[in-house]
Design an enzyme around this catalytic site. Structure first.
Site, PDB file in Angstrom:
ATOM      1  N   SER A 158      43.609   3.162  19.511  1.00 13.45           N
ATOM      2  CA  SER A 158      43.305   3.710  20.835  1.00 13.45           C
ATOM      3  C   SER A 158      41.837   3.466  21.130  1.00 13.45           C
ATOM      4  CB  SER A 158      43.588   5.213  20.871  1.00 13.45           C
ATOM      5  OG  SER A 158      43.116   5.790  22.069  1.00 13.45           O
ATOM      6  N   TYR A 192      43.906  13.992  17.226  1.00 16.07           N
ATOM      7  CA  TYR A 192      44.494  12.699  17.607  1.00 16.07           C
ATOM      8  C   TYR A 192      43.431  11.603  17.549  1.00 16.07           C
ATOM      9  CZ  TYR A 192      46.517   9.014  20.521  1.00 16.07           C
ATOM     10  OH  TYR A 192      46.961   7.793  20.987  1.00 16.07           O
TER      11      TYR A 192
END
Length: 254
Positions: free
Chosen positions: A138, A151
């Site tokens: 990400s 996360y």
């Protein structure tokens, strides 16, 4: 990575980026096998894409991973690409006590899952003329969102892991590539049409172009500034990015 003639296994292939890339690679003539925990969703995606296959897999279970790997190698001996995409993204507040069950589930899914899936397949991949290991990290691996702290940390860890594995495999026929998406308008958080989120079709199109190269990191133009996050100025960029999200929060559907 070559984009045709592969046998590709995709975890988390029933929705969002996983499904988008699965369908795009399927249309290019690859044999695509998707996985997920829910049989009904697997059946829905494969029915919409004749010739695509599926296998049930829970990436939080080591036994499930090992069983799936054995089945994959038996059914698809030419398997040469694994796309580690399964994951989820809850909000958290680490200024308060952390929900330990959620933290463990997140780390097991987003970090240990890809490590274990690749580990179960790596010796098979070394027997193939060409093979590719793909990880979905990400942009948050480079600039975290404070409201998704755990996360973001799992994605930073996965980025680090991919770097090491790429180096360790440098003298083999196994390539390691990392796909680092921006905010894409999918159900990972909440599909809202927010103009800050990249439309999924645009992301898939740009990602395929980059994926066709030997680039170790597959990134779209919109995150290049954040990818180049300078060390000395990291805190300033982080503070500004997160303050912008405080001022204009991400919609959650709640």
């Amino acid at each position: 990575m070559k984009l045709t003639g592969n046998t590709i296994f995709i975890t988390g292939g029933t929705s969002g980026i996983g499904r988008g890339l699965a369908e795009a690679l399927h249309k290019l003539g690859n044999q695509v096998i998707i996985s997920g925990r829910r049989t009904a969703l697997l059946d829905e995606v494969t029915a919409a894409n004749p010739g695509m296959a599926s296998i049930q897999l829970d990436v939080t279970s080591l036994d499930s991973i090992r069983n799936a790997a054995n089945e994959l190698i038996e059914r698809f001996p030419n398997l040469n690409v694994v796309f580690n995409n399964a994951g989820f993204m809850p909000f958290d507040d680490v200024s308060e006590p952390v929900d330990d069950d959620l933290a463990q589930d997140l780390i097991t899914t987003n970090l240990l899952g890809p490590i274990r899936v690749t580990s179960a397949l790596i010796e098979h991949f070394k027997t193939q003329p060409q093979a590719t290991v793909l990880y979905t990290s990400s942009v948050l691996a480079y600039v975290p969102i404070a409201s998704n702290a755990i996360y973001s940390a799992t994605k930073a860890a996965l980025h680090s892991y991919a770097l090491s594995q790429r180096f360790q495999l440098r003298n083999t026929g196994v390539q390691v590539q990392e796909i680092a998406p921006p905010w894409v308008d999918t159900d990972l958080i909440y599909k809202s049409g927010d103009p800050r989120a990249m439309p999924l079709p645009d992301f898939i199109e740009q990602t395929l172009v980059a994926l066709a190269t030997d680039a170790p990191e597959v990134i779209v133009d919109s995150i290049k500034v954040m990818r180049d996050n300078p060390g000395a100025n990291e805190h300033t960029l982080f503070e500004a990015f997160n303050q912008s999200l405080v001022d204009n929060p991400i919609p959650t559907g709640a």
